[in-house]
Scaffold this active site. Structure first.
Site, PDB file in Angstrom:
ATOM      1  N   ARG A   1      47.156  15.293  42.852  1.00 31.66           N
ATOM      2  CA  ARG A   1      48.216  15.879  42.039  1.00 31.66           C
ATOM      3  C   ARG A   1      47.570  16.792  41.001  1.00 31.66           C
ATOM      4  O   ARG A   1      46.405  16.605  40.628  1.00 31.66           O
ATOM      5  CB  ARG A   1      49.066  14.804  41.362  1.00 31.66           C
TER       6      ARG A   1
ATOM      7  N   GLN B   1      41.648   3.524  38.011  1.00 30.00           N
ATOM      8  CA  GLN B   1      42.069   4.858  37.586  1.00 30.00           C
ATOM      9  C   GLN B   1      40.882   5.598  36.984  1.00 30.00           C
ATOM     10  O   GLN B   1      40.155   5.062  36.150  1.00 30.00           O
ATOM     11  CB  GLN B   1      43.200   4.769  36.555  1.00 30.00           C
TER      12      GLN B   1
ATOM     13  N   THR C   1      39.048   9.010  27.516  1.00 27.26           N
ATOM     14  CA  THR C   1      38.655   9.057  28.922  1.00 27.26           C
ATOM     15  C   THR C   1      37.219   9.550  29.047  1.00 27.26           C
ATOM     16  O   THR C   1      36.406   8.979  29.788  1.00 27.26           O
ATOM     17  CB  THR C   1      39.592   9.978  29.714  1.00 27.26           C
TER      18      THR C   1
ATOM     19  N   TRP D   1      46.448  18.070  37.753  1.00 25.40           N
ATOM     20  CA  TRP D   1      46.262  17.702  36.354  1.00 25.40           C
ATOM     21  C   TRP D   1      46.430  18.930  35.454  1.00 25.40           C
ATOM     22  O   TRP D   1      47.001  18.835  34.373  1.00 25.40           O
ATOM     23  CB  TRP D   1      44.875  17.086  36.173  1.00 25.40           C
TER      24      TRP D   1
ATOM     25  N   GLN E   1      42.858   4.633  32.135  1.00 25.84           N
ATOM     26  CA  GLN E   1      41.660   5.461  32.265  1.00 25.84           C
ATOM     27  C   GLN E   1      40.397   4.651  31.977  1.00 25.84           C
ATOM     28  O   GLN E   1      40.212   4.156  30.867  1.00 25.84           O
ATOM     29  CB  GLN E   1      41.725   6.662  31.320  1.00 25.84           C
TER      30      GLN E   1
END
Length: 529
Positions: A435, A348, A296, A437, A326
């Site tokens: 959310r 994403q 990523t 991580w 990613q």
């Protein structure tokens, strides 16, 4: 403090599982350590702190901080040496990619610790320690991305020392901050600028940002048609060290065009401004992604680590698509950076606000899952956030903040911005504000317009009950069809902010170094609100 002698001594210790690590101490002769032990009570690992203090002679809480920082630097250097010596012959290509990230990240952590040791500004120190902590976590994330955690497992015990020392340094420095920053200084600090740019920018920098596209006086020009000094942005960046005069701002004008390249501005290249011919006219694009073997961290189309970076009137995109997971369009670990009038397009993981203090204004961000993510202290002001159509069966999450320690001064603040559907959005895809991580994920939406596409619950768990009581998610005075809070999650870490005093903690005046970033309208309670 009267110091009769000063030295750094290196001692081999075996303590609380931290083995074969050379740990330096600050030794101040003739001092009284008994007055400093209370500082250790603020540390999550007080036994390490008291062990260090007991092995040295320190006179003030500042000496405790210095001792802890020196020891943490030794841990960072050890981590870097450990990764450097890693045997690579048995590693598959993806593990080697993750290893390469780790090598760069621990090198940067050594740099951040050295900066911290050379500074007396506790807020700067907290930022740089937070960046080092982010590096430590990101190294491990690379192996997790490829489900190769077992490859990193042999180093976990040895590197746990670095994590513990970092946590202590963060806690001790934070505890000292109120003692070192006078309240009268904060009240007297200018909290606004009438030209809508952060007041830490120089007068010339503000002029550059205010100048219309195409009129900026540039040091070099990039143009695909050969009319400039270089045809690619990467070539221009590589030329900066030999062309720059001193440490002044270096301006690169990138003419209109689609630049298919991956740009990486390393930490040694500071105070660079990249200005295009307009959002949608100057486009930097690639399709690197986790599925093709990139971590990523390494998938970014455009990445910057050098401090003081400015971007204006550009589009950064990653065209890998939602099925590739990613795929970063823009990654920034640039401390004290500004991005103005730019677009970020991906699916994403579009915008990776990696580390450091960052300010985004009048920008557009497109994505599907976790598309504004990372562990910077980042404020996005007056931006438009567009939710795109995800993969079938996938839900959209706008943010995924990655704070791993409660004393890190990081978070994602989205202020006075709009969240709406992109033209390709499917109404059947549930969409959430974010959310968690990491364990202490912190995200706040303030005075935003939230379209009805936002699910009534507002926020989505990462996995089961993970982080639900340790995160901080806040909403303050939002409007629109998705802003109602009556149906929101009932997590311990979720907050409906009802007072300006609480919201002020997340304005520039408080959150980003005492008002030195985004202009406000007067007092600390309204500056940035």
């Amino acid at each position: 403090m009267a110091v009769t002698n000063f030295q750094c001594a290196f001692t081999l210790i075996i303590f609380h599982g931290l083995v074969t690590i050379f740990t330096p101490f600050v030794v101040v002769y003739g001092a009284n350590p008994s007055t400093t032990f209370s500082v250790c009570n603020h540390a999550p690992y007080p036994e390490i702190c008291t062990f260090l203090v007991g092995k040295t002679s320190v006179e003030t809480p500042l000496d405790v901080r210095q001792t802890t920082l020196v020891s943490t630097l030794a841990q960072a250097e050890h981590a870097h040496k450990l990764v450097s010596a890693m045997e690579l012959s048995s590693l598959e290509p993806r593990a080697k990619a993750a290893w390469a990230d780790c090598l760069e990240l621990y090198e940067d952590s050594v740099y951040q610790l050295n900066r911290s040791l050379g500074s007396t500004n506790s807020r700067d120190i907290q930022t740089w320690l937070s960046s080092a902590s982010t590096n430590h976590e990101t190294c491990q994330n690379g192996f997790r991305d490829f489900k190769l955690s077992s490859r990193f497992q042999p180093f976990q015990t040895s590197l746990s020392g670095f994590s513990k020392y970092l946590s202590n340094s963060l806690a001790i420095n934070k505890a000292l901050t109120p003692l070192l920053v006078s309240s009268t200084q904060i009240k007297g600090r200018k909290l606004m600028e009438t030209n809508n740019f952060p007041n830490w920018l120089t007068k010339n920098d503000r002029k550059l940002l205010a100048t219309p596209s195409g009129s900026t006086s540039a040091d070099i020009v990039v143009a695909q048609d050969g009319s400039g000094n270089y045809k690619t942005i990467s070539e221009a960046i590589a030329a900066v060290p030999k062309l720059r005069q001193g440490s002044s701002r270096f301006v690169i004008h990138v003419k209109a065009g689609v630049y298919k390249e991956n740009v990486d501005i390393k930490k040694t290249i500071r105070n660079v401004m990249v200005v295009g011919d307009g959002m949608g006219s100057t486009i930097v694009t690639s399709n690197k992604n986790a599925q093709d073997g990139s971590t990523t961290f390494r998938s970014a189309t455009f990445a910057v680590s050098g401090a003081g970076f400015i971007a204006k009137d550009m589009t950064f995109e990653n065209t890998a698509g939602p099925a590739k997971h990613q795929a970063v369009a823009f990654r920034s670990g640039s401390d004290l950076s500004v991005v103005y009038g730019c677009a970020f397009k991906g699916y994403q993981d579009t915008l990776y606000v990696y580390s450091g203090r960052q300010f985004y204004r009048n920008c557009q961000i497109y994505g599907t899952q976790d598309f504004i993510f990372g562990n910077a202290a980042a404020v996005l002001q007056s931006c438009n956030i567009y939710v795109r159509k995800p993969m079938g069966g996938q839900m959209n999450t706008i943010t995924a903040q990655a704070r791993t320690d409660p004393n890190e001064n990081t978070g994602i603040i989205i202020h006075n911005s709009g969240v709406t559907a992109a033209s390709d959005f499917s109404g059947s895809a549930k969409t959430y504000l974010g959310r968690p991580w990491k364990q202490y994920s912190r995200t706040v939406f303030m005075k935003c317009s939230l379209d009805s596409l936002i699910d009534s619950a507002g926020w989505l768990p990462w996995s089961g009950s993970f982080a639900l009581n340790t995160l901080y998610y806040g909403e303050y005075m939002n409007t629109g069809g998705g802003a109602g809070t009556s149906g929101r999650v009932k997590w311990g870490g979720y907050h409906v902010i009802t007072s300006a005093a609480e919201a002020t903690k997340f304005t520039v005046g408080d959150f980003l170094d005492g008002g030195s970033w985004i202009p406000g309208t007067g007092t600390p309670y309204t500056a940035g609100l």
